[in-house]
Design an enzyme around this catalytic site. Structure first.
Site: not given
Ligand code: EPZ
Length: 416
Positions: A22-23, A116, A121, A304, A396
Protein backbone atom coordinates in the site's frame (compact mmCIF):
# COMPACT_ATOMS: atom_id res chain seq x y z
CA UNK A 1 -20.59 -0.77 9.06
CA UNK A 2 -19.03 -4.20 8.52
CA UNK A 3 -17.82 -6.32 11.42
CA UNK A 4 -15.46 -9.30 11.60
CA UNK A 5 -16.33 -12.31 13.75
CA UNK A 6 -13.32 -14.45 14.66
CA UNK A 7 -13.41 -17.66 16.70
CA UNK A 8 -10.03 -18.13 18.37
CA UNK A 9 -8.01 -21.14 19.46
CA UNK A 10 -7.07 -22.64 16.10
CA UNK A 11 -3.55 -23.09 14.70
CA UNK A 12 -2.75 -21.42 11.35
CA UNK A 13 -1.56 -23.72 8.55
CA UNK A 14 -0.89 -23.11 4.87
CA UNK A 15 0.36 -20.44 2.47
CA UNK A 16 -0.66 -16.80 2.06
CA UNK A 17 0.12 -14.77 -1.09
CA UNK A 18 1.41 -11.29 -0.20
CA UNK A 19 -0.16 -8.32 -2.04
CA UNK A 20 1.57 -5.22 -3.38
CA UNK A 21 2.63 -2.66 -0.78
CA UNK A 22 0.00 0.00 0.00
CA UNK A 23 2.69 2.49 1.06
CA UNK A 24 4.57 2.03 -2.20
CA UNK A 25 1.50 2.02 -4.48
CA UNK A 26 0.13 5.31 -3.11
CA UNK A 27 3.18 7.54 -3.85
CA UNK A 28 3.81 5.69 -7.12
CA UNK A 29 0.25 6.44 -8.31
CA UNK A 30 0.98 10.14 -7.61
CA UNK A 31 4.12 9.89 -9.78
CA UNK A 32 1.76 9.54 -12.78
CA UNK A 33 1.11 13.29 -12.42
CA UNK A 34 4.73 13.94 -13.47
CA UNK A 35 4.26 12.75 -17.06
CA UNK A 36 1.65 13.02 -19.84
CA UNK A 37 2.38 9.43 -20.87
CA UNK A 38 0.84 6.24 -19.39
CA UNK A 39 2.16 4.76 -16.16
CA UNK A 40 1.29 1.06 -16.07
CA UNK A 41 1.43 -0.49 -12.57
CA UNK A 42 1.34 -4.18 -11.64
CA UNK A 43 0.66 -5.86 -8.29
CA UNK A 44 -1.35 -2.87 -7.04
CA UNK A 45 -3.28 -4.04 -3.94
CA UNK A 46 -7.08 -3.83 -4.11
CA UNK A 47 -7.57 -1.59 -1.05
CA UNK A 48 -9.81 1.28 0.00
CA UNK A 49 -6.84 3.68 0.06
CA UNK A 50 -5.89 2.78 -3.52
CA UNK A 51 -9.49 3.39 -4.62
CA UNK A 52 -9.46 6.73 -2.80
CA UNK A 53 -6.20 7.75 -4.50
CA UNK A 54 -7.64 6.71 -7.89
CA UNK A 55 -10.70 8.89 -7.20
CA UNK A 56 -8.55 11.84 -6.13
CA UNK A 57 -6.35 11.64 -9.26
CA UNK A 58 -9.42 11.12 -11.43
CA UNK A 59 -10.96 14.34 -10.13
CA UNK A 60 -7.80 16.17 -11.25
CA UNK A 61 -8.26 14.88 -14.79
CA UNK A 62 -5.97 11.86 -14.65
CA UNK A 63 -7.31 8.89 -16.64
CA UNK A 64 -7.29 5.92 -14.28
CA UNK A 65 -8.06 2.39 -15.43
CA UNK A 66 -8.02 -0.14 -12.59
CA UNK A 67 -8.15 -3.55 -14.32
CA UNK A 68 -7.21 -6.95 -12.80
CA UNK A 69 -4.46 -6.44 -10.25
CA UNK A 70 -2.99 -3.58 -12.21
CA UNK A 71 -3.72 0.09 -12.63
CA UNK A 72 -2.98 2.25 -15.67
CA UNK A 73 -2.81 6.02 -15.12
CA UNK A 74 -2.38 8.79 -17.66
CA UNK A 75 -2.21 12.49 -16.82
CA UNK A 76 -2.46 13.90 -20.35
CA UNK A 77 -3.30 17.25 -18.80
CA UNK A 78 -4.26 18.32 -15.30
CA UNK A 79 -7.63 20.03 -15.32
CA UNK A 80 -7.84 20.85 -11.61
CA UNK A 81 -4.76 20.61 -9.32
CA UNK A 82 -6.88 20.37 -6.17
CA UNK A 83 -6.99 17.76 -3.38
CA UNK A 84 -10.30 18.47 -1.60
CA UNK A 85 -10.92 18.07 2.13
CA UNK A 86 -13.55 15.36 1.71
CA UNK A 87 -10.93 13.01 0.24
CA UNK A 88 -7.84 14.21 2.14
CA UNK A 89 -9.58 13.76 5.52
CA UNK A 90 -10.07 10.04 4.74
CA UNK A 91 -6.51 9.47 3.55
CA UNK A 92 -3.52 11.51 4.67
CA UNK A 93 -1.39 10.10 1.86
CA UNK A 94 -3.32 12.51 -0.42
CA UNK A 95 -0.65 15.08 0.54
CA UNK A 96 1.62 13.15 -1.87
CA UNK A 97 0.03 14.99 -4.82
CA UNK A 98 1.52 18.31 -3.65
CA UNK A 99 5.08 17.84 -4.93
CA UNK A 100 4.12 16.30 -8.30
CA UNK A 101 1.44 18.96 -9.00
CA UNK A 102 3.91 21.78 -8.30
CA UNK A 103 6.52 20.13 -10.50
CA UNK A 104 4.09 19.42 -13.37
CA UNK A 105 1.82 22.47 -13.45
CA UNK A 106 3.32 24.99 -11.05
CA UNK A 107 0.34 25.21 -8.74
CA UNK A 108 -1.66 23.12 -6.27
CA UNK A 109 -4.46 23.51 -3.75
CA UNK A 110 -4.28 20.73 -1.17
CA UNK A 111 -6.39 20.45 1.96
CA UNK A 112 -4.40 20.26 5.19
CA UNK A 113 -4.74 16.62 6.27
CA UNK A 114 -5.69 17.43 9.85
CA UNK A 115 -4.83 15.06 12.66
CA UNK A 116 -5.64 11.38 12.82
CA UNK A 117 -6.09 8.74 15.48
CA UNK A 118 -2.37 8.07 15.92
CA UNK A 119 -1.13 11.64 16.18
CA UNK A 120 -0.96 15.23 14.94
CA UNK A 121 1.03 14.23 11.85
CA UNK A 122 1.87 17.71 10.54
CA UNK A 123 3.32 18.26 7.05
CA UNK A 124 5.74 21.07 7.91
CA UNK A 125 8.71 19.18 6.45
CA UNK A 126 6.93 18.77 3.12
CA UNK A 127 6.21 22.53 3.04
CA UNK A 128 9.69 23.56 4.20
CA UNK A 129 11.36 21.46 1.50
CA UNK A 130 9.12 22.73 -1.30
CA UNK A 131 9.67 26.32 -0.17
CA UNK A 132 13.42 25.68 -0.31
CA UNK A 133 12.85 24.68 -3.95
CA UNK A 134 11.15 28.02 -4.63
CA UNK A 135 7.48 27.26 -3.99
CA UNK A 136 5.26 29.94 -2.43
CA UNK A 137 2.94 28.15 -0.01
CA UNK A 138 0.25 29.89 2.03
CA UNK A 139 -2.39 28.31 4.25
CA UNK A 140 -5.90 29.65 4.00
CA UNK A 141 -9.20 28.20 5.24
CA UNK A 142 -7.66 24.78 5.84
CA UNK A 143 -6.02 24.56 2.44
CA UNK A 144 -2.40 24.85 1.33
CA UNK A 145 -2.18 27.11 -1.73
CA UNK A 146 1.11 26.45 -3.53
CA UNK A 147 2.66 28.15 -6.55
CA UNK A 148 6.00 27.78 -8.29
CA UNK A 149 7.02 29.12 -11.72
CA UNK A 150 9.72 26.46 -11.99
CA UNK A 151 11.05 24.53 -8.97
CA UNK A 152 14.79 24.90 -8.45
CA UNK A 153 17.07 22.21 -7.04
CA UNK A 154 18.11 22.81 -3.41
CA UNK A 155 20.02 21.18 -0.60
CA UNK A 156 17.43 20.25 2.03
CA UNK A 157 18.23 18.90 5.47
CA UNK A 158 15.04 17.33 6.87
CA UNK A 159 14.54 18.11 10.58
CA UNK A 160 13.26 14.57 11.14
CA UNK A 161 12.86 11.39 9.14
CA UNK A 162 9.58 11.53 7.24
CA UNK A 163 8.57 8.88 4.70
CA UNK A 164 5.99 10.80 2.66
CA UNK A 165 7.99 14.02 3.17
CA UNK A 166 10.96 12.35 1.46
CA UNK A 167 8.70 10.98 -1.28
CA UNK A 168 6.97 14.32 -1.94
CA UNK A 169 10.30 16.14 -2.28
CA UNK A 170 11.88 13.41 -4.41
CA UNK A 171 8.97 13.67 -6.90
CA UNK A 172 9.10 17.48 -6.93
CA UNK A 173 12.88 17.43 -7.48
CA UNK A 174 12.61 15.04 -10.44
CA UNK A 175 11.42 17.91 -12.69
CA UNK A 176 13.13 20.82 -10.89
CA UNK A 177 15.87 22.98 -12.47
CA UNK A 178 19.22 21.62 -11.25
CA UNK A 179 20.19 19.23 -8.49
CA UNK A 180 18.40 18.56 -5.19
CA UNK A 181 20.06 16.86 -2.24
CA UNK A 182 17.78 15.47 0.49
CA UNK A 183 19.68 14.91 3.75
CA UNK A 184 18.29 12.94 6.69
CA UNK A 185 16.02 11.29 4.10
CA UNK A 186 13.80 8.30 4.95
CA UNK A 187 15.35 4.95 4.00
CA UNK A 188 12.14 2.89 3.88
CA UNK A 189 11.90 0.26 1.08
CA UNK A 190 8.80 2.07 -0.23
CA UNK A 191 10.97 5.15 -0.87
CA UNK A 192 13.34 2.93 -2.86
CA UNK A 193 10.43 1.42 -4.83
CA UNK A 194 9.20 4.92 -5.74
CA UNK A 195 12.74 5.90 -6.81
CA UNK A 196 12.89 2.79 -9.03
CA UNK A 197 9.61 3.77 -10.70
CA UNK A 198 10.76 7.39 -11.18
CA UNK A 199 14.04 6.15 -12.70
CA UNK A 200 12.04 3.99 -15.14
CA UNK A 201 10.25 7.21 -16.12
CA UNK A 202 13.62 8.88 -16.83
CA UNK A 203 14.36 10.56 -13.48
CA UNK A 204 17.97 10.77 -12.32
CA UNK A 205 18.08 9.67 -8.65
CA UNK A 206 20.98 8.36 -6.57
CA UNK A 207 21.10 7.23 -2.97
CA UNK A 208 17.49 6.11 -2.45
CA UNK A 209 17.56 3.78 0.56
CA UNK A 210 20.28 5.83 2.25
CA UNK A 211 19.80 9.05 4.23
CA UNK A 212 21.22 11.21 1.41
CA UNK A 213 19.31 11.23 -1.88
CA UNK A 214 20.55 13.23 -4.90
CA UNK A 215 18.06 14.09 -7.65
CA UNK A 216 19.19 15.64 -10.95
CA UNK A 217 16.15 17.49 -12.37
CA UNK A 218 15.20 16.67 -15.99
CA UNK A 219 13.00 18.53 -18.48
CA UNK A 220 10.26 15.90 -18.67
CA UNK A 221 9.47 12.33 -17.70
CA UNK A 222 8.08 9.54 -19.88
CA UNK A 223 5.61 6.80 -19.07
CA UNK A 224 6.79 3.47 -17.64
CA UNK A 225 5.72 0.05 -16.46
CA UNK A 226 6.39 -0.78 -12.80
CA UNK A 227 5.64 -3.76 -10.55
CA UNK A 228 4.91 -2.61 -6.99
CA UNK A 229 7.02 -4.24 -4.26
CA UNK A 230 5.36 -6.73 -1.86
CA UNK A 231 3.83 -5.31 1.32
CA UNK A 232 6.31 -5.87 4.17
CA UNK A 233 3.76 -4.85 6.84
CA UNK A 234 1.11 -7.24 5.53
CA UNK A 235 3.83 -9.94 5.54
CA UNK A 236 4.85 -9.13 9.12
CA UNK A 237 1.21 -9.12 10.21
CA UNK A 238 0.52 -12.67 8.98
CA UNK A 239 3.81 -13.93 10.45
CA UNK A 240 2.98 -12.34 13.82
CA UNK A 241 -0.46 -13.96 13.68
CA UNK A 242 1.15 -17.37 13.16
CA UNK A 243 3.60 -16.73 16.02
CA UNK A 244 0.65 -15.91 18.29
CA UNK A 245 -1.79 -18.65 17.23
CA UNK A 246 0.84 -21.30 16.63
CA UNK A 247 1.13 -23.33 13.42
CA UNK A 248 3.08 -23.34 10.17
CA UNK A 249 2.54 -20.54 7.63
CA UNK A 250 4.36 -19.66 4.42
CA UNK A 251 4.20 -16.10 3.07
CA UNK A 252 4.74 -16.29 -0.71
CA UNK A 253 5.63 -13.47 -3.12
CA UNK A 254 7.30 -11.64 -0.23
CA UNK A 255 10.45 -9.49 0.03
CA UNK A 256 12.21 -10.93 3.12
CA UNK A 257 15.04 -8.39 2.97
CA UNK A 258 12.53 -5.57 3.64
CA UNK A 259 11.50 -6.76 7.10
CA UNK A 260 14.72 -7.98 8.77
CA UNK A 261 13.93 -6.26 12.09
CA UNK A 262 10.55 -8.00 12.29
CA UNK A 263 12.02 -11.41 11.41
CA UNK A 264 14.67 -10.95 14.11
CA UNK A 265 11.99 -10.21 16.72
CA UNK A 266 9.93 -13.22 15.65
CA UNK A 267 12.98 -15.44 16.18
CA UNK A 268 13.45 -13.83 19.60
CA UNK A 269 9.83 -14.79 20.35
CA UNK A 270 10.83 -18.40 19.76
CA UNK A 271 9.49 -18.92 16.22
CA UNK A 272 11.43 -20.91 13.62
CA UNK A 273 11.84 -19.01 10.32
CA UNK A 274 12.94 -20.42 6.97
CA UNK A 275 13.66 -17.62 4.47
CA UNK A 276 14.21 -17.99 0.72
CA UNK A 277 14.39 -15.36 -2.03
CA UNK A 278 10.70 -14.51 -2.07
CA UNK A 279 9.18 -16.72 0.63
CA UNK A 280 9.18 -16.77 4.43
CA UNK A 281 7.98 -19.81 6.34
CA UNK A 282 7.29 -19.53 10.05
CA UNK A 283 6.73 -22.36 12.53
CA UNK A 284 5.60 -21.69 16.10
CA UNK A 285 4.27 -23.79 18.95
CA UNK A 286 2.79 -22.74 22.29
CA UNK A 287 3.01 -19.35 23.96
CA UNK A 288 5.68 -17.02 22.54
CA UNK A 289 8.58 -15.68 24.58
CA UNK A 290 8.22 -12.01 25.63
CA UNK A 291 9.98 -9.65 23.18
CA UNK A 292 10.83 -5.99 23.86
CA UNK A 293 10.42 -3.68 20.86
CA UNK A 294 11.31 -0.04 20.26
CA UNK A 295 10.06 1.48 17.02
CA UNK A 296 12.45 3.43 14.81
CA UNK A 297 12.78 4.63 11.22
CA UNK A 298 13.88 1.93 8.74
CA UNK A 299 15.89 -0.28 9.08
CA UNK A 300 14.78 -0.19 12.72
CA UNK A 301 11.65 -1.95 13.97
CA UNK A 302 8.67 -0.55 12.01
CA UNK A 303 6.11 1.52 13.90
CA UNK A 304 3.53 -0.14 11.62
CA UNK A 305 4.38 -3.47 13.27
CA UNK A 306 4.16 -2.21 16.88
CA UNK A 307 0.45 -2.93 17.43
CA UNK A 308 0.80 -6.45 16.03
CA UNK A 309 3.70 -7.20 18.41
CA UNK A 310 1.72 -5.83 21.33
CA UNK A 311 -0.98 -8.40 20.54
CA UNK A 312 1.70 -11.11 20.44
CA UNK A 313 3.05 -9.92 23.82
CA UNK A 314 -0.37 -10.20 25.51
CA UNK A 315 -0.07 -13.99 25.64
CA UNK A 316 3.73 -14.27 25.98
CA UNK A 317 5.37 -16.26 28.79
CA UNK A 318 6.59 -13.15 30.64
CA UNK A 319 6.67 -9.36 30.47
CA UNK A 320 7.52 -7.25 27.41
CA UNK A 321 8.29 -3.52 27.08
CA UNK A 322 6.98 -1.84 23.93
CA UNK A 323 8.19 1.69 23.14
CA UNK A 324 6.71 3.84 20.35
CA UNK A 325 9.10 6.60 19.25
CA UNK A 326 7.51 7.72 15.95
CA UNK A 327 3.90 8.70 16.75
CA UNK A 328 2.66 10.30 19.95
CA UNK A 329 -0.58 8.38 20.30
CA UNK A 330 -0.21 4.94 18.81
CA UNK A 331 -1.40 2.81 21.74
CA UNK A 332 -5.17 2.95 21.07
CA UNK A 333 -5.14 -0.81 20.51
CA UNK A 334 -3.96 -1.33 24.12
CA UNK A 335 -7.33 -0.18 25.47
CA UNK A 336 -9.17 -2.62 23.21
CA UNK A 337 -6.74 -5.47 23.97
CA UNK A 338 -7.46 -4.93 27.69
CA UNK A 339 -11.13 -5.68 26.93
CA UNK A 340 -9.94 -9.10 25.76
CA UNK A 341 -8.17 -9.65 29.10
CA UNK A 342 -4.69 -8.35 28.27
CA UNK A 343 -2.60 -6.97 31.13
CA UNK A 344 -1.06 -3.74 29.76
CA UNK A 345 0.04 -0.61 31.57
CA UNK A 346 0.95 2.52 29.61
CA UNK A 347 3.68 4.90 30.82
CA UNK A 348 4.14 7.76 28.33
CA UNK A 349 5.35 6.26 25.07
CA UNK A 350 6.01 2.85 26.61
CA UNK A 351 3.64 -0.02 27.30
CA UNK A 352 4.44 -2.77 29.80
CA UNK A 353 2.69 -5.98 28.71
CA UNK A 354 2.46 -8.86 31.19
CA UNK A 355 1.62 -12.04 29.26
CA UNK A 356 -1.49 -13.95 30.33
CA UNK A 357 -2.39 -17.61 29.75
CA UNK A 358 -5.47 -16.96 27.63
CA UNK A 359 -7.42 -13.98 26.26
CA UNK A 360 -11.21 -13.98 26.47
CA UNK A 361 -13.35 -13.09 23.44
CA UNK A 362 -15.29 -9.82 23.56
CA UNK A 363 -16.65 -7.14 21.24
CA UNK A 364 -13.94 -4.63 20.38
CA UNK A 365 -13.60 -1.61 18.10
CA UNK A 366 -10.93 -0.86 15.51
CA UNK A 367 -9.52 2.68 15.75
CA UNK A 368 -6.81 2.79 13.06
CA UNK A 369 -5.33 0.49 10.47
CA UNK A 370 -2.65 -1.34 12.42
CA UNK A 371 -4.64 -1.29 15.69
CA UNK A 372 -7.26 -3.30 13.78
CA UNK A 373 -4.60 -5.81 12.77
CA UNK A 374 -3.58 -6.26 16.41
CA UNK A 375 -7.21 -6.96 17.37
CA UNK A 376 -7.40 -9.61 14.63
CA UNK A 377 -4.29 -11.31 16.01
CA UNK A 378 -5.66 -11.18 19.57
CA UNK A 379 -9.02 -12.56 18.40
CA UNK A 380 -7.25 -15.51 16.77
CA UNK A 381 -5.91 -16.58 20.18
CA UNK A 382 -8.84 -15.52 22.40
CA UNK A 383 -11.22 -18.14 23.78
CA UNK A 384 -14.58 -17.79 22.05
CA UNK A 385 -15.85 -15.58 19.25
CA UNK A 386 -14.61 -11.99 19.14
CA UNK A 387 -16.48 -9.34 17.17
CA UNK A 388 -14.36 -6.49 15.75
CA UNK A 389 -16.33 -3.40 14.77
CA UNK A 390 -15.45 -0.53 12.36
CA UNK A 391 -13.30 -2.79 10.20
CA UNK A 392 -13.25 -0.23 7.38
CA UNK A 393 -9.92 0.63 9.01
CA UNK A 394 -8.70 -2.88 8.14
CA UNK A 395 -9.99 -2.66 4.56
CA UNK A 396 -7.73 0.36 4.01
CA UNK A 397 -4.58 -1.71 4.28
CA UNK A 398 -5.30 -5.46 4.13
CA UNK A 399 -6.50 -6.97 0.85
CA UNK A 400 -9.11 -9.74 1.28
CA UNK A 401 -8.12 -10.35 4.90
CA UNK A 402 -10.92 -12.76 5.79
CA UNK A 403 -10.21 -14.82 2.64
CA UNK A 404 -6.49 -14.97 3.39
CA UNK A 405 -7.04 -15.85 7.07
CA UNK A 406 -9.68 -18.48 6.25
CA UNK A 407 -7.18 -19.93 3.77
CA UNK A 408 -4.87 -20.46 6.75
CA UNK A 409 -7.58 -22.30 8.68
CA UNK A 410 -8.84 -19.43 10.84
CA UNK A 411 -12.58 -19.17 11.57
CA UNK A 412 -13.37 -15.69 10.29
CA UNK A 413 -16.55 -14.24 8.86
CA UNK A 414 -17.46 -10.73 7.74
CA UNK A 415 -20.83 -9.53 9.00
CA UNK A 416 -22.45 -6.77 6.95
C1 EPZ B 1 4.21 6.88 6.48
O1 EPZ B 1 3.41 7.90 7.03
C2 EPZ B 1 3.29 5.68 6.33
N1 EPZ B 1 2.20 6.03 5.41
C3 EPZ B 1 2.75 5.30 7.70
O2 EPZ B 1 1.95 4.14 7.53
C4 EPZ B 1 3.91 4.97 8.63
O3 EPZ B 1 3.41 4.68 9.91
C5 EPZ B 1 4.87 6.17 8.69
O4 EPZ B 1 5.30 6.53 7.36
C6 EPZ B 1 6.11 5.88 9.52
O5 EPZ B 1 6.79 4.78 8.98
C7 EPZ B 1 2.45 6.05 4.08
O6 EPZ B 1 3.56 5.80 3.63
C8 EPZ B 1 1.29 6.39 3.19
P1 EPZ B 1 6.14 10.22 8.63
P2 EPZ B 1 3.98 9.40 7.08
O7 EPZ B 1 6.02 11.48 7.85
O8 EPZ B 1 4.89 9.65 5.94
C9 EPZ B 1 6.27 13.52 12.00
C10 EPZ B 1 0.11 2.79 7.74
O9 EPZ B 1 -0.21 2.17 8.74
N2 EPZ B 1 6.25 14.49 10.87
O10 EPZ B 1 7.31 9.32 8.37
O11 EPZ B 1 2.81 10.31 7.29
C11 EPZ B 1 5.00 12.72 12.09
O12 EPZ B 1 4.04 13.42 12.86
C12 EPZ B 1 0.57 4.22 7.85
O13 EPZ B 1 0.18 2.30 6.57
C13 EPZ B 1 6.37 15.86 11.17
O14 EPZ B 1 6.47 16.26 12.34
O15 EPZ B 1 4.83 9.37 8.42
C14 EPZ B 1 5.44 11.45 12.76
O16 EPZ B 1 5.48 11.66 14.16
C15 EPZ B 1 0.24 4.76 9.21
N3 EPZ B 1 6.37 16.74 10.14
C16 EPZ B 1 6.86 11.26 12.24
O17 EPZ B 1 7.28 12.53 11.73
C17 EPZ B 1 6.26 16.34 8.83
O18 EPZ B 1 6.29 17.21 7.92
C18 EPZ B 1 6.98 10.25 11.11
O19 EPZ B 1 6.01 10.60 10.17
C19 EPZ B 1 6.15 14.96 8.56
C20 EPZ B 1 6.15 14.06 9.59
Amino acid sequence: MDKLRITGGRRLEGAVEISGAKNAALPIMCAALLSDEPLVLERVPRLMDVATMAKLLGRMGVEVDAGGNGVELRARRIADPTAPYDLVKTMRASVLVLGPLLARCGRAKVSLPGGCAIGARPVDQHVKGLQAMGAEITVDHGYMHAEAKRLRGARIVMDLVTVTGTENLMMAAALAEGTTVLENAAREPEVVDLARCLAAMGARIEGAGTDVIRIEGVGSLSGARHRVMPDRIETGTYLAAAAAAGGKVKATGAAPESLDATLEKLREAGAILRVSQDEIEIEAEGRPKPVNVRTAPYPGFATDMQAQFMALATIARGTALITETIFENRFMHALELQRLGANISIHGNSALVRGVERLQAATVMATDLRASASLVIAALVAEGTTQIERIYHLDRGYEAIEKKLSGLGARVERVK
